[in-house]
Design a protein around this motif. Structure first.
Motif, PDB file in Angstrom:
ATOM      1  N   LEU A 690      53.575  52.372  26.230  1.00 35.55           N
ATOM      2  CA  LEU A 690      54.895  52.610  26.974  1.00 35.55           C
ATOM      3  C   LEU A 690      54.752  53.854  27.723  1.00 35.55           C
ATOM      4  O   LEU A 690      55.200  54.107  28.785  1.00 35.55           O
ATOM      5  N   TYR A 691      54.296  54.951  27.136  1.00 33.40           N
ATOM      6  CA  TYR A 691      54.264  56.338  27.560  1.00 33.40           C
ATOM      7  C   TYR A 691      53.238  56.317  28.878  1.00 33.40           C
ATOM      8  O   TYR A 691      53.276  57.273  29.781  1.00 33.40           O
ATOM      9  N   ASN A 692      52.057  55.760  28.719  1.00 31.90           N
ATOM     10  CA  ASN A 692      50.814  55.609  29.661  1.00 31.90           C
ATOM     11  C   ASN A 692      51.439  54.792  30.991  1.00 31.90           C
ATOM     12  O   ASN A 692      51.402  55.546  32.104  1.00 31.90           O
ATOM     13  N   GLY A 693      52.386  53.985  30.705  1.00 31.44           N
ATOM     14  CA  GLY A 693      52.952  53.325  31.682  1.00 31.44           C
ATOM     15  C   GLY A 693      54.087  53.957  32.415  1.00 31.44           C
ATOM     16  O   GLY A 693      54.173  54.167  33.711  1.00 31.44           O
ATOM     17  N   LEU A 694      54.580  54.719  31.566  1.00 26.83           N
ATOM     18  CA  LEU A 694      55.629  55.862  32.488  1.00 26.83           C
ATOM     19  C   LEU A 694      55.180  57.145  32.867  1.00 26.83           C
ATOM     20  O   LEU A 694      55.996  57.805  33.470  1.00 26.83           O
ATOM     21  N   GLY A 695      53.789  57.083  32.774  1.00 29.63           N
ATOM     22  CA  GLY A 695      53.220  58.358  33.042  1.00 29.63           C
ATOM     23  C   GLY A 695      53.506  59.681  32.461  1.00 29.63           C
ATOM     24  O   GLY A 695      53.385  60.771  32.715  1.00 29.63           O
ATOM     25  N   ARG A 696      53.970  59.378  31.256  1.00 23.45           N
ATOM     26  CA  ARG A 696      54.073  60.675  30.219  1.00 23.45           C
ATOM     27  C   ARG A 696      52.926  60.772  29.355  1.00 23.45           C
ATOM     28  O   ARG A 696      53.002  60.177  28.046  1.00 23.45           O
ATOM     29  N   TYR A 697      51.983  61.520  29.739  1.00 25.68           N
ATOM     30  CA  TYR A 697      50.860  61.286  29.170  1.00 25.68           C
ATOM     31  C   TYR A 697      50.373  61.915  27.824  1.00 25.68           C
ATOM     32  O   TYR A 697      49.782  61.752  27.100  1.00 25.68           O
ATOM     33  N   GLU A 698      51.056  63.319  27.730  1.00 27.33           N
ATOM     34  CA  GLU A 698      50.991  63.833  26.608  1.00 27.33           C
ATOM     35  C   GLU A 698      51.691  63.009  25.329  1.00 27.33           C
ATOM     36  O   GLU A 698      50.962  63.117  24.232  1.00 27.33           O
ATOM     37  N   ALA A 699      52.703  62.595  25.563  1.00 26.28           N
ATOM     38  CA  ALA A 699      53.443  61.633  24.567  1.00 26.28           C
ATOM     39  C   ALA A 699      52.452  60.471  24.189  1.00 26.28           C
ATOM     40  O   ALA A 699      52.347  60.143  22.889  1.00 26.28           O
ATOM     41  N   ARG A 729      44.302  62.015  31.898  1.00 29.50           N
ATOM     42  CA  ARG A 729      45.469  62.437  32.675  1.00 29.50           C
ATOM     43  C   ARG A 729      46.274  63.837  32.184  1.00 29.50           C
ATOM     44  O   ARG A 729      46.821  64.423  33.016  1.00 29.50           O
ATOM     45  N   SER A 730      46.101  63.983  31.001  1.00 28.08           N
ATOM     46  CA  SER A 730      46.479  65.469  30.388  1.00 28.08           C
ATOM     47  C   SER A 730      45.539  66.637  30.253  1.00 28.08           C
ATOM     48  O   SER A 730      45.716  67.485  29.458  1.00 28.08           O
ATOM     49  N   ASP A 731      44.360  66.423  30.995  1.00 23.16           N
ATOM     50  CA  ASP A 731      43.235  67.332  30.926  1.00 23.16           C
ATOM     51  C   ASP A 731      42.892  67.743  29.489  1.00 23.16           C
ATOM     52  O   ASP A 731      42.434  68.929  29.356  1.00 23.16           O
ATOM     53  N   THR A 732      42.598  66.590  28.659  1.00 26.05           N
ATOM     54  CA  THR A 732      42.130  66.706  27.252  1.00 26.05           C
ATOM     55  C   THR A 732      41.051  65.910  27.250  1.00 26.05           C
ATOM     56  O   THR A 732      40.728  64.897  27.795  1.00 26.05           O
ATOM     57  N   GLY A 733      40.069  66.520  26.356  1.00 24.43           N
ATOM     58  CA  GLY A 733      38.736  65.779  25.938  1.00 24.43           C
ATOM     59  C   GLY A 733      39.099  64.400  25.667  1.00 24.43           C
ATOM     60  O   GLY A 733      39.688  64.220  24.762  1.00 24.43           O
ATOM     61  N   ALA A 734      38.033  63.421  26.242  1.00 21.53           N
ATOM     62  CA  ALA A 734      38.039  62.096  25.792  1.00 21.53           C
ATOM     63  C   ALA A 734      36.931  61.504  25.404  1.00 21.53           C
ATOM     64  O   ALA A 734      36.789  60.222  25.150  1.00 21.53           O
ATOM     65  N   ALA A 735      36.041  62.692  25.168  1.00 21.01           N
ATOM     66  CA  ALA A 735      34.478  62.043  24.785  1.00 21.01           C
ATOM     67  C   ALA A 735      34.460  61.197  23.528  1.00 21.01           C
ATOM     68  O   ALA A 735      33.679  60.190  23.581  1.00 21.01           O
ATOM     69  N   ASP A 736      35.073  61.707  22.318  1.00 23.44           N
ATOM     70  CA  ASP A 736      34.927  60.938  21.111  1.00 23.44           C
ATOM     71  C   ASP A 736      35.601  59.607  21.295  1.00 23.44           C
ATOM     72  O   ASP A 736      34.637  58.573  20.886  1.00 23.44           O
ATOM     73  N   ALA A 737      36.648  59.357  21.706  1.00 24.07           N
ATOM     74  CA  ALA A 737      37.146  58.176  21.971  1.00 24.07           C
ATOM     75  C   ALA A 737      36.453  57.192  22.765  1.00 24.07           C
ATOM     76  O   ALA A 737      36.283  56.059  22.659  1.00 24.07           O
ATOM     77  N   LEU A 738      35.947  57.784  24.153  1.00 19.95           N
ATOM     78  CA  LEU A 738      35.075  56.814  24.751  1.00 19.95           C
ATOM     79  C   LEU A 738      33.947  56.509  24.107  1.00 19.95           C
ATOM     80  O   LEU A 738      33.324  55.227  24.391  1.00 19.95           O
TER      81      LEU A 738
END
Length: 919
Positions: A690-699, A729-738
Motif C-alpha cells: 500500500l505505502y510503496n504505491g502511495l510513495g510513502r516509503y518510510e512507512a 527510495r528512502s536512502d536506506t541500505g537494501a543489501a541484506d534483503a536483496l
C-alpha cells in the motif's frame, strides 16, 4: 384472543395481523419474505400462524413443527415440511434432499447443498401459486433443519415464497438470529379483560380479575387455560404468584390437571403421540395396539381438549406435547418407545426405530448399541453428522464392553467435533480415556483433542499438542502419523511469529525424523517432506523436494483426488514459494473446480480466496473481487469467519488507503487475538505494498521489515522485494534483503522469481548495469502471468529513465505502466506513473468513475458470470441463490447497462460501473 367469524381478525392483534397481511400482499406482488414470530409460550404465535393460513386463500400452505424429542434426528423437521409439498424430490436438482432424507444413496451432501436444493424446491413449488411455509416451535427443530431453513430464508428474494417461524422468546434456535422479527407480546389490558370474561362464567371480584390480567401479562393461553384448571376457591380469590417454572410451567400444570384426570389408557395414548413426532395416525394406532389400548382412549383424550386425531395427529397446543412427555414416568416412557420401535417399519425408517429402541432400553445392551452404530453410519452417508454424533453417543452409553465403549466414545467425540459441538466432544473424550484402551487409542485421542484446540484457538498451544500426538502415533507406526505431522507443521507455520519459540523448527525436525510411509509416497507425503526440509535445511536445499510435492499435487488435482481439496490450503503456498506462476494458476483453478464439484463448502471459501490472489497478481482485479465476494457470501452462509487475506491485498494493490487501513487494522487485531502469526505477516506485507504505491516509503519500509521478521511460507520473498524498493527510495541500505531475494530467485530459477530479483537489483545498480537489469526484469516478467509485476517493472524503469534524462524512453515505459496499472485498477501505482509523465510534460487524465448508475457488488458478480456463459441455474448454484433471484438481478443489470441480452454483457463495461471499494 378470539377470531371474528367474518373478518378473521384476531382480537387485540391488529399490529401483528397487519404485518401478516402485508406479507401476503407482497407474495402476490412477486416478492418473497421471511419472518420470525418470537414470544413466550402461549402468547399466541400459533394463533397468528392459523390466522395467516386462513387469510391467504390464493397461497399454498405447508406446515411443520419442531419436536423436542426429535432434535437429534438430522433433517427431521425439513422432511416433515417436504411431505406437505408436491413430491418433486425425483428432480435431479433436488438430489441432495433425497439423499439427506435417506430416500436415495449417493455422496453425502454438504448441508449447504441441501440448502440450495431446498431453495430450488420451494421456488419450483411456488411457480404454480405463492407458497407460505409455517414452522411452529422452531426452537425445537433439529439443528440441520434449522440451519437449512435459515439458509433458505436469507436467500429469498423473487421466488414468491414466505417462511414464517414461531419461536419461544428464549429459544435456542440461534440460526434464525438476524432474520426479520415480529415480537409477540401480551394483550393490552382491555383486550385481556375481554378475553378473560369469555372464559370465566363465575362472577369475579374486580381486584381478582385485575390480578389475573396482571399476572398473566396478557398471555392469551394463560387467560383461557388457567381459569379452567383452578379450583373454584382459588379462582375467586386469585391464583397466587407464578411459580419458579414461570408462566409456561403454570400453563403446563394446567394441562396436566386435565391429563391426570383421564383414564390410564388415554394417558398412555397421549404419551405415545407425544413421543411420535411424525403425526401419523396409523403408526399411533399400531403402537397403541401393542400396549392394548383401544379406540375409546382417543375419545377421552379429545373430549379433554388435548388432542385431535384425524388425517394427522395434532395436539391442541405445542405446550401440551411437552407437558405430557415430561409427565410420563420412566416405566411408561420405556413402554411407549418400545411400542413405537415395534410399530416402526425397520426397512422404511430404521433410524427412528433405532432411536426409539435406545430410549426404551435400560442398562447396557450391545444389540441396541450396534443398531445405533449402524444408524450413525447411515446418517453420516446422508450428511447428518449431528445425528450420527447423537447415535454414537447413545451407543456409547449402552455398550457393555469397556474397550468397545471407549472406541465408540472416540468415534462419537470425532462426530461431535465435526458437528460443531466441541464441549460435548471434550466430554466424550474424557469418557473414551476411562476405558481399558491401548496406546494407539490414546494417541488418537490426543490427536483429536489437539485438532479441537487448533480449530478453536488456532495458534500458540495447538501446534505443540498436534506435534505430541503425531510423535505418539509415529512411535506406534500408525499410518495416520504423517497426516498428523503435516497438521502439526501447518499449525506451527500458521502460528508463526506468535507461536512458541522454535515451534516451526521443532515440528519440521520431528517430521523429518518420522518413520517413512509404508505406501508409495503421495502428494501429502511429498508435501510433508518438502515443507519440513524447507525449515530444517533451508530454502535452496528444499527446492527440489518442494518441486516434487508441487508436481504431485498438480497430478492429483488433475485426477480429481478428494484429498487434494482437503490439503489444498497447505499445498497452495508452495507454488508462490517456488515462484511457479503456472503451477499456482493451474492448482488454484483446479482446486476451485474440485471444491465446487464435491460440494466441499468448508474448503471452497479458502480455495476461492487463493484463486482470487492469483487473479490479483495477474492484474485481473475485477475477477479477484468477484471471487472474494463469492467467498464472503459462502463464509456468511456457512457461519464461518470471512477470510481477510484477499480483501486486504486487493485494497492494498488498489491503493485505497482508508479501506486498506481498515482491513489491515482488523486483520492485525484478529491475528494477534487468535495467535495467527502468518496472518499478521501478510497484513504487514499488504501495508508495505500500500505505502510503496502511495510513495510513502518510510512507512512501507517499516512494514516490510516487520513482514520479513519471519520467513512466512508463500510470501516471504514478496516482502523482501517490497523492502528493497522502500529502502532504496528512502536512502536506506537494501543489501541484506536483496541478497536473500537473490538466493531464492536463483534457486527457483523461474522467470517470475528472476524477474522480481532483476527489478529489485536494478534499484541499487547504476548506469548500464541498472539499464540491463531493468530490461531483464521486463523481459522475464513479460513471459509470466504476473501482469501487475510487469507493470511495476515498467514503472520503475520509466522512473529511472526520467532521472537519467532519457525522456523519450521514459515516456514509452511510463505510458505502458500507466495504461496497464489504470486498466487493472492499481490506482496508487498508476498515479505514480501519471506524476512522472507530468514531470516530462506528458498529459494524462486521472481515472474517474463511470457516470452511469453503479451496479451493486451482487449485480456485477452475476453479470460477470452471465457474460462468461453460465445459465441462471449454474449462477444460482455457485452463489447459493435461486434461479428466480438470479433472473431478478439480471433484469436490473440489463436496465442499468441498457442491453437486452447476455451476449451484450461486456466484462470491461461491468468493471467500469461496478463498485471499486474493497468491501
Amino acid at each position: 384472543m378470539r377470531i371474528r367469524d367474518q373478518s378473521l381478525q384476531l382480537e387485540g392483534r391488529r399490529r401483528e395481523c397487519e404485518a401478516l397481511d402485508r406479507l401476503v400482499a407482497d407474495l402476490g406482488a412477486g416478492h418473497s419474505a421471511a419472518l420470525v414470530l418470537r414470544g413466550e409460550a402461549g402468547i399466541g404465535k400459533t394463533a397468528l400462524l392459523d390466522y395467516l393460513e386462513a387469510n391467504a386463500p390464493s397461497c399454498r400452505i405447508a406446515r411443520a413443527a419442531g419436536v423436542e424429542s426429535e432434535m437429534e434426528l438430522a433433517f427431521g423437521g425439513l422432511h416433515q415440511l417436504c411431505t406437505r409439498l408436491p413430491d418433486r424430490l425425483s428432480d435431479p436438482r433436488h438430489e441432495a434432499l433425497s439423499t439427506a432424507f435417506g430416500l436415495t444413496t449417493g455422496t453425502p451432501p454438504d448441508r449447504f447443498q441441501v440448502g440450495l436444493a431446498m431453495l430450488n424446491l420451494l421456488a419450483d413449488v411456488a411457480e404454480d401459486a405463492p407458497l407460505i411455509c409455517l414452522i411452529d416451535d422452531a426452537q425445537w427443530l433439529d439443528r440441520m433443519s434449522a440451519q437449512t431453513l435459515a439458509f433458505v430464508a436469507r436467500r429469498l428474494l423473487a421466488e414468491r415464497v414466505a417462511l414464517v417461524f414461531a419461536i419461544r422468546e428464549h429459544g435456542d434456535a440461534n440460526e434464525l438470529t438476524g432474520l426479520p422479527e415480529l415480537l409477540v407480546t401480551g394483550l393490552g389490558y382491555d383486550d385481556a379483560r375481554a378475553l378473560l370474561d369469555t372464559t370465566v362464567t363465575r362472577v369475579l371480584d374486580e381486584r381478582v380479575r385485575d390480578r389475573f390480567v396482571a399476572e398473566t401479562r396478557g398471555n392469551p393461553l394463560a387467560l383461557i387455560e388457567l381459569p379452567r384448571s383452578l379450583p373454584a376457591g382459588r379462582l375467586t380469590s386469585g391464583f397466587g404468584r407464578t411459580g419458579p417454572d414461570g408462566l409456561a410451567g403454570k400453563l403446563e400444570q394446567g394441562f396436566l390437571l386435565r391429563f391426570d384426570a383421564l383414564p390410564a389408557d388415554a394417558c398412555l395414548l397421549l404419551l405415545i403421540a407425544a413421543a411420535e413426532p411424525v403425526g401419523d395416525p396409523a403408526l399411533l394406532w399400531r403402537a397403541a395396539e401393542r400396549l392394548g389400548i383401544g379406540a375409546e382412549a382417543a375419545a377421552d383424550a379429545q373430549t379433554a381438549g388435548l388432542i385431535d386425531i384425524g388425517s394427522r395427529v395434532r395436539f391442541r397446543h405445542p405446550l401440551i406435547r411437552s407437558a405430557v412427555y415430561r409427565a410420563g414416568s420412566a416405566a411408561d416412557l420405556r413402554a411407549v418407545h418400545s411400542a413405537l420401535a415395534g410399530a416402526t417399519d425397520a426397512s422404511l425408517d430404521p433410524d427412528r426405530r433405532a432411536w426409539h429402541r435406545a430410549y426404551a432400553t435400560v442398562g447396557l445392551d450391545e444389540e441396541v448399541a450396534a443398531e445405533l452404530e449402524s444408524a450413525a453410519a447411515r446418517a453420516q452417508a446422508r450428511g447428518g453428522v449431528g445425528t450420527a454424533a447423537a447415535f454414537l453417543q447413545r451407543a456409547t452409553e449402552l455398550t457393555p464392553d469397556p474397550g468397545r465403549r471407549a472406541e465408540r466414545a472416540l468415534a462419537a467425540a470425532g462426530a461431535k467435533f465435526e458437528a460443531g459441538e466441541p464441549d460435548a466432544a471434550y466430554d466424550l473424550l474424557s469418557a473414551a480415556e476411562i476405558g481399558p484402551v491401548d496406546d494407539l487409542h490414546r494417541a488418537r485421542l490426543a490427536r483429536l483433542r489437539a485438532q479441537i484446540s487448533f480449530a478453536h484457538r488456532r495458534g500458540r498451544e495447538a501446534g505443540a499438542l498436534l506435534l505430541d500426538a503425531a510423535n505418539r502415533l509415529d512411535a506406534l507406526h500408525d499410518p495416520t502419523a504423517r497426516e498428523a505431522y503435516l497438521e502439526a507443521l501447518g499449525a506451527a507455520v500458521f502460528a508463526g511469529r506468535l507461536g512458541s519459540h522454535r515451534n516451526v523448527q521443532k515440528a519440521a525436525e520431528a517430521a523429518r525424523a518420522a518413520h517413512p510411509t509404508p505406501r508409495p509416497a503421495g502428494a501429502m507425503d511429498l508435501l510433508l517432506d518438502g515443507v519440513a526440509s524447507r525449515f530444517t535445511d533451508g530454502y535452496t536445499v528444499a527446492v527440489p523436494s518442494l518441486r516434487r510435492a508441487l508436481q504431485a499435487f498438480r497430478q492429483a488435482a488433475e485426477r480429481g483426488e478428494d484429498k487434494v481439496v482437503q490439503w489444498l490450503w497447505r499445498g497452495c503456498p508452495v507454488a508462490p514459494e517456488l515462484w511457479d506462476d503456472e503451477a499456482w494458476h493451474e492448482l488454484t483453478d483446479r482446486g476451485v473446480e474440485l471444491a465446487r464439484g464435491q460440494g466441499a463448502l468448508g474448503v471452497l471459501p479458502g480455495a476461492l480466496t487463493y484463486r482470487a490472489v492469483v487473479h490479483l497478481h495477474a492484474g485481473e482485479f475485477g475477477a479477484a473481487a468477484m471471487l472474494l465476494t463469492e467467498s464472503d457470501a459462502l463464509a456468511s452462509a456457512t457461519g464461518t469467519t470471512p477470510l481477510r487475506d484477499g480483501r486486504l491485498m486487493l485494497a492494498a494493490w488498489r491503493g485505497e488507503e482508508r479501506a486498506a487501513a481498515r482491513l489491515i487494522d482488523a486483520a492485525v487485531q484478529d491475528a494477534v487475538a487468535r495467535g495467527e502469526g502468518r496472518a499478521l505477516g501478510l497484513a504487514r506485507h499488504a501495508t508495505a505494498v500500500l505505502y510503496n504505491g502511495l510513495g510513502r516509503y518510510e512507512a512501507a519500509l517499516d512494514a516490510a521489515r516487520k513482514a520479513c521478521e519471519q520467513e512466512d511460507l508463500g510470501f516471504f520473498a514478496w516482502s523482501l522485494a517490497e523492502a528493497v524498493e522502500a529502502a532504496t527510495r528512502s536512502d536506506t541500505g537494501a543489501a541484506d534483503a536483496l541478497s536473500q531475494l537473490e538466493e531464492r530467485a536463483r534457486a527457483a530459477g523461474t522467470d517470475w522469481g528472476l524477474g522480481i530479483w532483476a527489478r529489485s537489483a536494478a534499484l541499487v545498480a547504476e548506469g548500464n548495469d541498472a539499464d540491463a537489469l531493468h530490461r531483464e526484469a521486463i523481459e522475464r516478467l513479460g513471459r509470466t502471468r504476473m501482469v501487475v509485476h510487469l507493470a511495476r517493472a515498467q514503472l520503475l524503469y520509466g522512473e529511472w529513465l526520467r532521472r537519467e534524462n532519457r525522456r523519450h524512453d521514459a515516456r514509452i515505459q511510463l505510458r505502458l505502466a500507466h495504461d496497464s496499472l489504470s486498466r487493472m485498477g492499481a490506482r496508487a501505482f498508476a498515479d505514480r506513473a501519471r506524476q512522472e509523465l507530468a514531470a516530462i510534460g506528458e498529459t494524462t487524465r486521472r481515472q474517474v468513475a463511470h457516470s452511469g448508475e453503479l451496479l451493486t457488488a451482487k449485480e456485477a458478480q452475476i453479470a460477470r458470470l452471465a457474460a462468461d456463459g453460465l445459465t441462471n441455474h449454474e449462477i444460482g448454484g455457485r452463489l447459493f441463490l435461486s434461479p428466480h433471484t438470479v433472473d431478478w438481478h439480471l433484469r436490473k443489470v440489463f436496465s442499468k447497462l441498457a442491453v437486452t441480452s447476455r451476449k451484450q454483457l461486456d466484462p470491461a463495461l461491468i468493471d467500469a460501473i461496478s463498485p471499486v471499494t474493497a468491501g
